[in-house]
Design a protein around this motif. Structure first.
Motif, PDB file in Angstrom:
ATOM      1  N   PHE A 113      39.729  35.619  47.285  1.00  0.00           N
ATOM      2  CA  PHE A 113      40.660  36.895  47.805  1.00  0.00           C
ATOM      3  C   PHE A 113      39.969  37.656  48.960  1.00  0.00           C
ATOM      4  CE2 PHE A 113      37.599  38.721  44.860  1.00  0.00           C
ATOM      5  CZ  PHE A 113      37.448  39.846  45.479  1.00  0.00           C
ATOM      6  N   ALA A 114      41.106  38.304  49.708  1.00  0.00           N
ATOM      7  CA  ALA A 114      40.595  38.866  50.780  1.00  0.00           C
ATOM      8  C   ALA A 114      40.780  40.325  51.016  1.00  0.00           C
ATOM      9  CB  ALA A 114      41.089  38.206  52.462  1.00  0.00           C
ATOM     10  N   GLY A 115      39.984  41.052  50.970  1.00  0.00           N
ATOM     11  CA  GLY A 115      40.091  42.705  51.061  1.00  0.00           C
ATOM     12  C   GLY A 115      38.935  43.456  50.988  1.00  0.00           C
ATOM     13  N   GLY A 116      38.814  44.661  50.398  1.00  0.00           N
ATOM     14  CA  GLY A 116      37.687  45.641  50.651  1.00  0.00           C
ATOM     15  C   GLY A 116      37.494  45.937  48.988  1.00  0.00           C
ATOM     16  N   ASP A 117      36.727  46.886  48.828  1.00  0.00           N
ATOM     17  CA  ASP A 117      36.460  47.571  47.386  1.00  0.00           C
ATOM     18  C   ASP A 117      37.437  47.839  46.557  1.00  0.00           C
ATOM     19  OD1 ASP A 117      33.718  47.228  47.638  1.00  0.00           O
ATOM     20  OD2 ASP A 117      33.132  48.973  48.426  1.00  0.00           O
ATOM     21  N   GLY A 118      38.704  48.529  47.307  1.00  0.00           N
ATOM     22  CA  GLY A 118      39.808  48.541  46.443  1.00  0.00           C
ATOM     23  C   GLY A 118      40.710  47.397  45.780  1.00  0.00           C
ATOM     24  N   THR A 119      40.641  46.255  46.904  1.00  0.00           N
ATOM     25  CA  THR A 119      41.297  45.016  46.308  1.00  0.00           C
ATOM     26  C   THR A 119      40.480  44.421  45.162  1.00  0.00           C
ATOM     27  OG1 THR A 119      41.995  44.678  48.538  1.00  0.00           O
ATOM     28  CG2 THR A 119      42.191  42.857  47.057  1.00  0.00           C
ATOM     29  N   ILE A 131      37.942  34.534  34.703  1.00  0.00           N
ATOM     30  CA  ILE A 131      37.818  33.556  35.752  1.00  0.00           C
ATOM     31  C   ILE A 131      36.892  33.746  36.873  1.00  0.00           C
ATOM     32  CG2 ILE A 131      39.864  34.034  36.938  1.00  0.00           C
ATOM     33  CD1 ILE A 131      40.624  31.185  37.104  1.00  0.00           C
ATOM     34  N   PRO A 132      36.120  32.944  37.304  1.00  0.00           N
ATOM     35  CA  PRO A 132      35.517  33.073  38.542  1.00  0.00           C
ATOM     36  C   PRO A 132      36.307  33.517  39.722  1.00  0.00           C
ATOM     37  CG  PRO A 132      34.752  31.037  37.659  1.00  0.00           C
ATOM     38  CD  PRO A 132      36.201  31.545  37.055  1.00  0.00           C
ATOM     39  N   VAL A 133      35.767  34.321  40.746  1.00  0.00           N
ATOM     40  CA  VAL A 133      36.471  34.983  41.835  1.00  0.00           C
ATOM     41  C   VAL A 133      35.364  34.855  42.957  1.00  0.00           C
ATOM     42  CG1 VAL A 133      37.636  36.462  40.504  1.00  0.00           C
ATOM     43  CG2 VAL A 133      35.853  37.557  41.688  1.00  0.00           C
ATOM     44  N   LEU A 134      35.924  34.846  44.135  1.00  0.00           N
ATOM     45  CA  LEU A 134      35.129  34.742  45.304  1.00  0.00           C
ATOM     46  C   LEU A 134      35.778  35.661  46.516  1.00  0.00           C
ATOM     47  CD1 LEU A 134      32.502  33.995  46.907  1.00  0.00           C
ATOM     48  CD2 LEU A 134      33.838  31.686  47.387  1.00  0.00           C
ATOM     49  N   GLY A 135      35.133  36.690  47.128  1.00  0.00           N
ATOM     50  CA  GLY A 135      35.779  37.623  47.829  1.00  0.00           C
ATOM     51  C   GLY A 135      35.457  37.283  49.349  1.00  0.00           C
ATOM     52  N   ILE A 136      36.410  37.521  50.167  1.00  0.00           N
ATOM     53  CA  ILE A 136      36.271  37.293  51.690  1.00  0.00           C
ATOM     54  C   ILE A 136      36.146  38.715  52.369  1.00  0.00           C
ATOM     55  CG2 ILE A 136      37.310  36.731  53.945  1.00  0.00           C
ATOM     56  CD1 ILE A 136      38.915  34.433  52.259  1.00  0.00           C
ATOM     57  N   PRO A 137      35.420  39.203  52.779  1.00  0.00           N
ATOM     58  CA  PRO A 137      35.224  40.652  53.118  1.00  0.00           C
ATOM     59  C   PRO A 137      36.129  41.020  54.488  1.00  0.00           C
ATOM     60  CG  PRO A 137      33.325  39.485  54.113  1.00  0.00           C
ATOM     61  CD  PRO A 137      33.985  38.437  53.296  1.00  0.00           C
ATOM     62  N   ALA A 138      36.995  41.846  54.029  1.00  0.00           N
ATOM     63  CA  ALA A 138      38.151  42.349  55.311  1.00  0.00           C
ATOM     64  C   ALA A 138      38.239  43.813  55.168  1.00  0.00           C
ATOM     65  CB  ALA A 138      39.394  41.528  54.870  1.00  0.00           C
ATOM     66  N   GLY A 139      37.767  44.515  53.973  1.00  0.00           N
ATOM     67  CA  GLY A 139      38.138  45.972  54.042  1.00  0.00           C
ATOM     68  C   GLY A 139      37.122  46.897  54.797  1.00  0.00           C
ATOM     69  N   CYS A 140      37.468  48.185  54.853  1.00  0.00           N
ATOM     70  CA  CYS A 140      36.619  49.070  55.408  1.00  0.00           C
ATOM     71  C   CYS A 140      35.320  49.188  54.622  1.00  0.00           C
ATOM     72  CB  CYS A 140      37.378  50.551  55.516  1.00  0.00           C
ATOM     73  SG  CYS A 140      38.626  50.438  56.671  1.00  0.00           S
ATOM     74  N   LYS A 141      35.502  49.236  53.467  1.00  0.00           N
ATOM     75  CA  LYS A 141      34.321  49.408  52.370  1.00  0.00           C
ATOM     76  C   LYS A 141      34.050  48.298  51.620  1.00  0.00           C
ATOM     77  CE  LYS A 141      36.613  52.107  49.803  1.00  0.00           C
ATOM     78  NZ  LYS A 141      37.791  51.827  50.175  1.00  0.00           N
ATOM     79  N   ALA A 153      30.293  32.784  55.474  1.00  0.00           N
ATOM     80  CA  ALA A 153      29.495  32.587  54.182  1.00  0.00           C
ATOM     81  C   ALA A 153      30.182  32.383  53.028  1.00  0.00           C
ATOM     82  CB  ALA A 153      28.626  33.892  53.845  1.00  0.00           C
ATOM     83  N   THR A 154      31.298  33.120  52.912  1.00  0.00           N
ATOM     84  CA  THR A 154      32.507  32.908  51.814  1.00  0.00           C
ATOM     85  C   THR A 154      32.787  31.329  51.813  1.00  0.00           C
ATOM     86  OG1 THR A 154      32.946  35.215  51.704  1.00  0.00           O
ATOM     87  CG2 THR A 154      34.671  33.640  50.717  1.00  0.00           C
ATOM     88  N   GLY A 155      33.315  30.983  53.098  1.00  0.00           N
ATOM     89  CA  GLY A 155      33.875  29.628  53.231  1.00  0.00           C
ATOM     90  C   GLY A 155      32.781  28.586  52.906  1.00  0.00           C
ATOM     91  N   ARG A 156      31.423  28.809  53.144  1.00  0.00           N
ATOM     92  CA  ARG A 156      30.476  27.776  52.679  1.00  0.00           C
ATOM     93  C   ARG A 156      30.299  27.742  51.119  1.00  0.00           C
ATOM     94  NH1 ARG A 156      27.401  30.935  56.759  1.00  0.00           N
ATOM     95  NH2 ARG A 156      27.593  29.678  58.942  1.00  0.00           N
ATOM     96  N   VAL A 157      30.237  28.819  50.530  1.00  0.00           N
ATOM     97  CA  VAL A 157      30.239  28.795  48.908  1.00  0.00           C
ATOM     98  C   VAL A 157      31.386  27.952  48.463  1.00  0.00           C
ATOM     99  CG1 VAL A 157      30.093  30.043  46.878  1.00  0.00           C
ATOM    100  CG2 VAL A 157      28.717  30.753  49.140  1.00  0.00           C
ATOM    101  N   LEU A 158      32.774  28.295  49.037  1.00  0.00           N
ATOM    102  CA  LEU A 158      33.812  27.885  48.534  1.00  0.00           C
ATOM    103  C   LEU A 158      33.857  26.066  48.586  1.00  0.00           C
ATOM    104  CD1 LEU A 158      36.744  27.832  47.426  1.00  0.00           C
ATOM    105  CD2 LEU A 158      37.598  28.297  49.746  1.00  0.00           C
ATOM    106  N   GLU A 159      33.278  26.018  49.810  1.00  0.00           N
ATOM    107  CA  GLU A 159      33.303  24.287  50.219  1.00  0.00           C
ATOM    108  C   GLU A 159      32.217  23.492  49.283  1.00  0.00           C
ATOM    109  OE1 GLU A 159      32.003  21.505  53.698  1.00  0.00           O
ATOM    110  OE2 GLU A 159      30.972  23.140  53.710  1.00  0.00           O
ATOM    111  N   GLN A 160      30.944  24.129  48.544  1.00  0.00           N
ATOM    112  CA  GLN A 160      30.267  23.689  47.667  1.00  0.00           C
ATOM    113  C   GLN A 160      30.924  23.598  46.394  1.00  0.00           C
ATOM    114  OE1 GLN A 160      26.969  22.695  48.499  1.00  0.00           O
ATOM    115  NE2 GLN A 160      27.796  22.988  50.433  1.00  0.00           N
ATOM    116  N   VAL A 161      31.683  24.821  46.106  1.00  0.00           N
ATOM    117  CA  VAL A 161      32.292  24.705  44.977  1.00  0.00           C
ATOM    118  C   VAL A 161      33.446  23.407  44.683  1.00  0.00           C
ATOM    119  CG1 VAL A 161      33.720  25.949  43.139  1.00  0.00           C
ATOM    120  CG2 VAL A 161      32.044  27.062  44.346  1.00  0.00           C
ATOM    121  N   ILE A 162      33.930  23.250  45.664  1.00  0.00           N
ATOM    122  CA  ILE A 162      35.118  22.502  45.933  1.00  0.00           C
ATOM    123  C   ILE A 162      34.656  20.821  45.830  1.00  0.00           C
ATOM    124  CG2 ILE A 162      37.035  21.257  47.187  1.00  0.00           C
ATOM    125  CD1 ILE A 162      37.723  24.424  47.844  1.00  0.00           C
ATOM    126  N   LYS A 163      33.584  20.765  46.668  1.00  0.00           N
ATOM    127  CA  LYS A 163      32.732  19.410  46.638  1.00  0.00           C
ATOM    128  C   LYS A 163      32.057  19.022  45.223  1.00  0.00           C
ATOM    129  CE  LYS A 163      30.239  18.623  50.401  1.00  0.00           C
ATOM    130  NZ  LYS A 163      29.327  18.805  51.345  1.00  0.00           N
TER     131      LYS A 163
END
Length: 375
Positions: A113-119, A131-141, A153-163
């Motif tokens: 998911f992409a967002g901030g602390d509210g998301t 279920i596990p989650v992984l955030g893409i930092p896109a918010g103000c907070k 960095a989020t993309g690199r972790v996601l790649e490791q999981v999918i591989k």
């Protein structure tokens, strides 16, 4: 096929560059748009997904319509399924939560998911560690620990999981601040919950005895984790499968273990030993159960080798979240990346268990590992 859930909060962070101190609330979002704010969450999601474009043949993305995910996914060429359609052009928190509920119903392996602390807070209210989650930092907070430090960095972790790499999973705090107080120059943050997050680490994260795992110490840690779960859930019946790791847990409980059999534990006491498949159904009918398993055989069999008492009828009543799979990281490493195997005798159960599963590898130390889908 890896099932990835995706949720984009397209309005995350739009108030930051305009000194609006966040994007919570329709009025703030409308003001930001009138002031010419750029919606950057979609672009930051694209940056993260660039790392897995070469794995498109292994990936099916489930998402919401429009800017919440599907527009970007189709542009990038991923196989996708839309699970939610927002009613209004300006999405709200209930759209995020409705999407997450739909993703859980689809039994996705991971929610990106992409967002901030509210998301993160909105998602946490629904996910509740299902279920596990992984955030893409896109918010103000970004006070919450569920985000990568950057979209890359989020993309690199996601790649490791999918591989299918061995990736640790840990509970991470979801934090948020009061935006109204923040606009008055006061920072008041508090924790709203925790979610499970995959973490890219070196294989042996906490070294023991010269950088290698000590079997006895690691097994003791695994046993402590499972026994703590038993203490927290005294009403649950813990169905103890076969294998040396499960046997060690029984030893720590000071209960005699049935070799190549199935024993039942309730409130840390022996309920029944060496049960047949029918006895297992009788004891567990209408009861909350957790199934404790380890890897059997050199090929990584999780079900179907040495535990035939676990019938398809029984397994249909045990959710994936209530399977406590235990193994040392050394044992997982010997698989050399090969996925775990489920041979339950039921095609639907095999499919339901395919994808990522959490493996307990120590005390409050868990990793994500793939289960094959051979159906």
């Amino acid at each position: 096929m890896f099932k990835l859930g995706l949720v984009i909060n397209p309005y995350a962070g739009i108030g930051g560059a305009l000194a609006l101190k966040g994007s919570d609330g329709q009025a703030i979002r409308e003001k930001a748009l009138l002031m010419g704010a750029d919606k950057l969450a979609v672009e930051k999601t694209r940056i993260a997904l660039e790392y897995v474009i070469t794995h498109q043949d292994k990936l099916h993305i489930y998402t919401a319509a429009g800017e919440m995910g599907q527009e970007l996914i189709e542009h990038l060429g991923f196989i996708n399924t839309c699970v939610y359609w927002p009613n209004n052009s300006q999405t709200e928190s209930f759209d995020t939560q409705a999407t997450v509920k739909a993703l859980i119903e689809q039994k996705v392996d991971l929610i990106l998911f992409a967002g901030g602390d509210g998301t993160a807070r909105n998602i946490c209210e629904v996910v509740n560690n299902k279920i596990p989650v992984l955030g893409i930092p896109a918010g103000c907070k970004i006070h919450s620990a569920v985000y990568g430090v950057t979209p890359q960095a989020t993309g690199r972790v996601l790649e490791q999981v999918i591989k299918g790499k061995i990736v640790s999973v840990s509970d991470a705090e979801v934090m948020d601040i009061d935006e109204d107080l923040f606009r008055q120059g006061k920072v008041k943050a508090r924790q709203f919950g925790e979610m499970q997050v995959p973490t890219e680490v070196q294989y042996i994260q906490a070294v023991k005895m010269g950088g290698k795992e000590s079997d006895e110490l690691v097994l003791a840690d695994i046993a402590a984790h499972v026994i703590e779960d038993m203490q927290d859930n005294p009403e649950h019946i813990f169905v103890m499968g076969s294998g040396s790791t499960v046997e060690f847990i029984m030893q720590e409980l000071h209960i005699e273990n049935t070799l190549l059999g199935v024993d039942l534990i309730q409130d840390q006491q022996l309920l029944a030993s060496d049960v047949t498949s029918q006895q297992l159904l009788d004891y567990t009918h209408g009861k909350e159960c957790k199934l404790v398993l380890t890897l059997i055989g050199g090929q990584g069999h999780m079900l179907g080798r040495g535990n035939q008492q676990l019938s398809a009828e029984f397994l249909q009543g045990v959710s994936k979240q209530n399977i406590l799979l235990v193994a040392t990281k050394t044992k997982l490493a010997k698989l050399e990346g090969r996925p775990l195997i489920v041979d339950s005798g039921n095609v639907q159960i095999n499919k339901d268990l395919a994808g990522l599963i959490t493996v307990i590898t120590g005390y409050r130390d868990q990793v994500l590992y793939p289960v094959a889908d051979y159906n």
